[in-house]
Structure formats: C-alpha cells, structure tokens
Design a protein around this motif. Structure first.
Motif, PDB file in Angstrom:
ATOM      1  N   LYS A 158      25.059  10.033  67.100  1.00 13.95           N
ATOM      2  CA  LYS A 158      25.169   9.659  68.505  1.00 13.95           C
ATOM      3  C   LYS A 158      25.941  10.730  69.276  1.00 13.95           C
ATOM      4  CE  LYS A 158      25.500   5.324  68.867  1.00 13.95           C
ATOM      5  NZ  LYS A 158      26.007   3.927  68.834  1.00 13.95           N
ATOM      6  N   GLY A 159      25.386  11.130  70.396  1.00 12.65           N
ATOM      7  CA  GLY A 159      26.006  12.161  71.211  1.00 12.65           C
ATOM      8  C   GLY A 159      25.596  13.575  70.846  1.00 12.65           C
ATOM      9  N   ARG A 160      24.934  13.737  69.695  1.00 11.57           N
ATOM     10  CA  ARG A 160      24.488  15.064  69.266  1.00 11.57           C
ATOM     11  C   ARG A 160      22.959  15.162  69.215  1.00 11.57           C
ATOM     12  NH1 ARG A 160      25.487  16.844  64.255  1.00 11.57           N
ATOM     13  NH2 ARG A 160      25.567  14.749  63.339  1.00 11.57           N
ATOM     14  N   PHE A 161      22.297  14.075  68.841  1.00  8.90           N
ATOM     15  CA  PHE A 161      20.846  14.061  68.724  1.00  8.90           C
ATOM     16  C   PHE A 161      20.251  13.254  69.876  1.00  8.90           C
ATOM     17  CE2 PHE A 161      20.481  14.518  63.786  1.00  8.90           C
ATOM     18  CZ  PHE A 161      21.308  15.633  63.844  1.00  8.90           C
ATOM     19  N   THR A 162      19.056  13.656  70.292  1.00  3.31           N
ATOM     20  CA  THR A 162      18.336  12.931  71.332  1.00  3.31           C
ATOM     21  C   THR A 162      16.891  12.729  70.900  1.00  3.31           C
ATOM     22  OG1 THR A 162      19.728  13.896  73.068  1.00  3.31           O
ATOM     23  CG2 THR A 162      17.638  12.895  73.749  1.00  3.31           C
ATOM     24  N   ILE A 163      16.456  11.483  70.897  1.00  2.00           N
ATOM     25  CA  ILE A 163      15.063  11.182  70.581  1.00  2.00           C
ATOM     26  C   ILE A 163      14.293  11.023  71.883  1.00  2.00           C
ATOM     27  CG2 ILE A 163      15.465   8.682  70.439  1.00  2.00           C
ATOM     28  CD1 ILE A 163      13.371   8.616  68.163  1.00  2.00           C
ATOM     29  N   SER A 164      13.072  11.494  71.889  1.00  2.00           N
ATOM     30  CA  SER A 164      12.213  11.357  73.060  1.00  2.00           C
ATOM     31  C   SER A 164      10.767  11.290  72.602  1.00  2.00           C
ATOM     32  CB  SER A 164      12.431  12.524  74.030  1.00  2.00           C
ATOM     33  OG  SER A 164      12.081  13.759  73.416  1.00  2.00           O
ATOM     34  N   ARG A 165       9.889  11.040  73.549  1.00  2.00           N
ATOM     35  CA  ARG A 165       8.469  10.983  73.219  1.00  2.00           C
ATOM     36  C   ARG A 165       7.646  11.345  74.435  1.00  2.00           C
ATOM     37  NH1 ARG A 165       7.376   5.165  71.200  1.00  2.00           N
ATOM     38  NH2 ARG A 165       5.192   5.869  71.168  1.00  2.00           N
ATOM     39  N   ASP A 166       6.451  11.824  74.161  1.00  2.00           N
ATOM     40  CA  ASP A 166       5.487  12.120  75.207  1.00  2.00           C
ATOM     41  C   ASP A 166       4.196  11.410  74.804  1.00  2.00           C
ATOM     42  OD1 ASP A 166       3.589  13.151  76.940  1.00  2.00           O
ATOM     43  OD2 ASP A 166       4.456  15.142  76.946  1.00  2.00           O
ATOM     44  N   ASN A 167       3.937  10.276  75.407  1.00  2.00           N
ATOM     45  CA  ASN A 167       2.772   9.490  75.011  1.00  2.00           C
ATOM     46  C   ASN A 167       1.466  10.204  75.336  1.00  2.00           C
ATOM     47  OD1 ASN A 167       4.396   7.472  73.951  1.00  2.00           O
ATOM     48  ND2 ASN A 167       4.220   6.138  75.755  1.00  2.00           N
ATOM     49  N   ALA A 168       1.485  11.041  76.357  1.00  2.00           N
ATOM     50  CA  ALA A 168       0.269  11.782  76.698  1.00  2.00           C
ATOM     51  C   ALA A 168      -0.089  12.792  75.608  1.00  2.00           C
ATOM     52  CB  ALA A 168       0.446  12.495  78.028  1.00  2.00           C
ATOM     53  N   LYS A 169       0.912  13.246  74.883  1.00  2.00           N
ATOM     54  CA  LYS A 169       0.697  14.224  73.815  1.00  2.00           C
ATOM     55  C   LYS A 169       0.756  13.588  72.427  1.00  2.00           C
ATOM     56  CE  LYS A 169       2.507  18.166  76.400  1.00  2.00           C
ATOM     57  NZ  LYS A 169       3.504  19.275  76.428  1.00  2.00           N
ATOM     58  N   ASN A 170       0.948  12.268  72.389  1.00  2.00           N
ATOM     59  CA  ASN A 170       1.058  11.566  71.096  1.00  2.00           C
ATOM     60  C   ASN A 170       2.109  12.211  70.197  1.00  2.00           C
ATOM     61  OD1 ASN A 170      -0.926   9.809  71.893  1.00  2.00           O
ATOM     62  ND2 ASN A 170      -2.519  10.675  70.590  1.00  2.00           N
ATOM     63  N   THR A 171       3.218  12.557  70.781  1.00  2.00           N
ATOM     64  CA  THR A 171       4.247  13.293  70.044  1.00  2.00           C
ATOM     65  C   THR A 171       5.631  12.721  70.331  1.00  2.00           C
ATOM     66  OG1 THR A 171       2.923  15.309  70.121  1.00  2.00           O
ATOM     67  CG2 THR A 171       5.253  15.556  69.589  1.00  2.00           C
ATOM     68  N   ALA A 172       6.419  12.604  69.272  1.00  3.85           N
ATOM     69  CA  ALA A 172       7.821  12.242  69.391  1.00  3.85           C
ATOM     70  C   ALA A 172       8.673  13.449  69.011  1.00  3.85           C
ATOM     71  CB  ALA A 172       8.146  11.061  68.482  1.00  3.85           C
ATOM     72  N   TYR A 173       9.893  13.473  69.521  1.00  4.25           N
ATOM     73  CA  TYR A 173      10.772  14.613  69.296  1.00  4.25           C
ATOM     74  C   TYR A 173      12.154  14.136  68.872  1.00  4.25           C
ATOM     75  CZ  TYR A 173       7.179  16.763  72.228  1.00  4.25           C
ATOM     76  OH  TYR A 173       5.986  17.186  72.750  1.00  4.25           O
ATOM     77  N   LEU A 174      12.846  15.007  68.178  1.00  5.97           N
ATOM     78  CA  LEU A 174      14.249  14.785  67.878  1.00  5.97           C
ATOM     79  C   LEU A 174      14.983  16.089  68.174  1.00  5.97           C
ATOM     80  CD1 LEU A 174      16.307  12.698  66.787  1.00  5.97           C
ATOM     81  CD2 LEU A 174      16.088  13.846  64.566  1.00  5.97           C
ATOM     82  N   GLN A 175      15.682  16.104  69.298  1.00  7.83           N
ATOM     83  CA  GLN A 175      16.496  17.263  69.642  1.00  7.83           C
ATOM     84  C   GLN A 175      17.831  17.127  68.929  1.00  7.83           C
ATOM     85  OE1 GLN A 175      15.834  20.088  71.674  1.00  7.83           O
ATOM     86  NE2 GLN A 175      17.748  20.708  70.691  1.00  7.83           N
ATOM     87  N   MET A 176      18.151  18.107  68.140  1.00  8.40           N
ATOM     88  CA  MET A 176      19.354  18.069  67.325  1.00  8.40           C
ATOM     89  C   MET A 176      20.312  19.141  67.831  1.00  8.40           C
ATOM     90  SD  MET A 176      17.122  17.968  63.811  1.00  8.40           S
ATOM     91  CE  MET A 176      18.443  17.635  62.691  1.00  8.40           C
ATOM     92  N   ASN A 177      21.470  18.751  68.263  1.00  5.55           N
ATOM     93  CA  ASN A 177      22.483  19.685  68.762  1.00  5.55           C
ATOM     94  C   ASN A 177      23.733  19.629  67.895  1.00  5.55           C
ATOM     95  OD1 ASN A 177      20.802  20.370  70.956  1.00  5.55           O
ATOM     96  ND2 ASN A 177      21.625  18.687  72.182  1.00  5.55           N
ATOM     97  N   SER A 178      24.510  20.683  67.963  1.00  2.00           N
ATOM     98  CA  SER A 178      25.791  20.733  67.254  1.00  2.00           C
ATOM     99  C   SER A 178      25.630  20.346  65.784  1.00  2.00           C
ATOM    100  CB  SER A 178      26.807  19.809  67.932  1.00  2.00           C
ATOM    101  OG  SER A 178      26.964  20.154  69.291  1.00  2.00           O
ATOM    102  N   LEU A 179      24.662  20.952  65.145  1.00  4.24           N
ATOM    103  CA  LEU A 179      24.390  20.595  63.762  1.00  4.24           C
ATOM    104  C   LEU A 179      25.572  20.904  62.852  1.00  4.24           C
ATOM    105  CD1 LEU A 179      20.676  21.546  63.087  1.00  4.24           C
ATOM    106  CD2 LEU A 179      21.692  19.270  63.151  1.00  4.24           C
ATOM    107  N   LYS A 180      25.727  20.044  61.838  1.00  2.00           N
ATOM    108  CA  LYS A 180      26.771  20.192  60.850  1.00  2.00           C
ATOM    109  C   LYS A 180      26.117  20.323  59.473  1.00  2.00           C
ATOM    110  CE  LYS A 180      29.538  16.905  63.513  1.00  2.00           C
ATOM    111  NZ  LYS A 180      30.262  15.595  63.464  1.00  2.00           N
ATOM    112  N   PRO A 181      26.809  20.912  58.515  1.00  3.01           N
ATOM    113  CA  PRO A 181      26.231  20.998  57.163  1.00  3.01           C
ATOM    114  C   PRO A 181      25.825  19.637  56.608  1.00  3.01           C
ATOM    115  CG  PRO A 181      28.086  22.475  57.342  1.00  3.01           C
ATOM    116  CD  PRO A 181      28.059  21.676  58.617  1.00  3.01           C
ATOM    117  N   GLU A 182      26.543  18.591  56.963  1.00  2.37           N
ATOM    118  CA  GLU A 182      26.206  17.251  56.473  1.00  2.37           C
ATOM    119  C   GLU A 182      24.930  16.686  57.091  1.00  2.37           C
ATOM    120  OE1 GLU A 182      29.134  18.273  57.718  1.00  2.37           O
ATOM    121  OE2 GLU A 182      30.113  16.664  58.882  1.00  2.37           O
TER     122      GLU A 182
END
Length: 120
Positions: free
Chosen positions: A63-87
């Motif tokens: 929470k606060g680092r990843f963002t889920i989104s979708r584009d129904n016109a493109k039949n695609t979902a996304y996961l934007q991952m920020n501030s990645l950690k080794p874990e």
C-alpha cells in the motif's frame, strides 16, 4: 487467457510496470487481481481492482507503493510498482474473478506469471 509481462531484474527503488493482457474473456466483467509468490513462500495477495476501476484493494505490504489499474478498452490490467524493495522479489501473477477476493483459490483465471527480481 491472461498473459502477464513486464517483469525482470530491477534495482531497489525502481518502478517497473507489469501488464496483464486478457483474451477470450469478458474482461470488463471481471475483478482483476495481482498475486505474488516468493521462493519458499506461499502465494500472497497483492492488489485487486473492480470492473469499473472505482475500487482498488491492496495488501498492507504494498500500500502506497503499488498501484493497480485497468483499461477495459485494451483488455489489460496493470500493476505500477514503485519504490521496490528486495523483499518484493517474487513471481507475479495476474488473475481474474467475477467477484472481489483476496484468496487466490477463488479466482477463475490465471496468467502464467512474470518474475520480478529486485537487487539491493
């Protein structure tokens, strides 16, 4: 019917975006979820989004680092991952389900997974 992509080797602090392309699926009628499984660990819920993108849900660990989104016109979902950690290193899977759930076994459709490796 679900194809995940966008993983790879990323440095800590990096911001990759995962994509999940759906085919032969009434995409706009499904909740989309992301899960991950690290080596030696059980699969865990990461994020989910409802049909109209009006509601999103996140595991506390992202929470606060990843963002889920979708584009129904493109039949695609996304996961934007920020501030990645080794874990955050894991195989990331997208999944589709008619209703919201954080339980992977309840999802009807799964992608093949994409590896994300975070180097420190």
């Amino acid at each position: 019917q679900l194809q995940a992509s966008g993983g790879g080797l990323v440095q800590a602090g990096g911001s990759p975006r995962l994509s999940c392309a759906a085919s032969r699926l009434m995409f706009s009628r499904y909740f989309m979820g992301w899960f991950r499984q690290a080596p030696g660990k059980e699969r865990e819920f990461v994020a989910a989004i409802n049909w109209r993108s009006s509601s999103t849900y996140y595991a506390d660990s992202v929470k606060g680092r990843f963002t889920i989104s979708r584009d129904n016109a493109k039949n695609t979902a996304y996961l934007q991952m920020n501030s990645l950690k080794p874990e955050d290193t894991a195989v990331y899977y997208c999944a589709a389900n008619p209703t919201y759930s954080v339980i992977g076994d309840e999802y009807d459709y799964w992608g093949q997974g994409t590896q994300v490796t975070v180097s420190s």
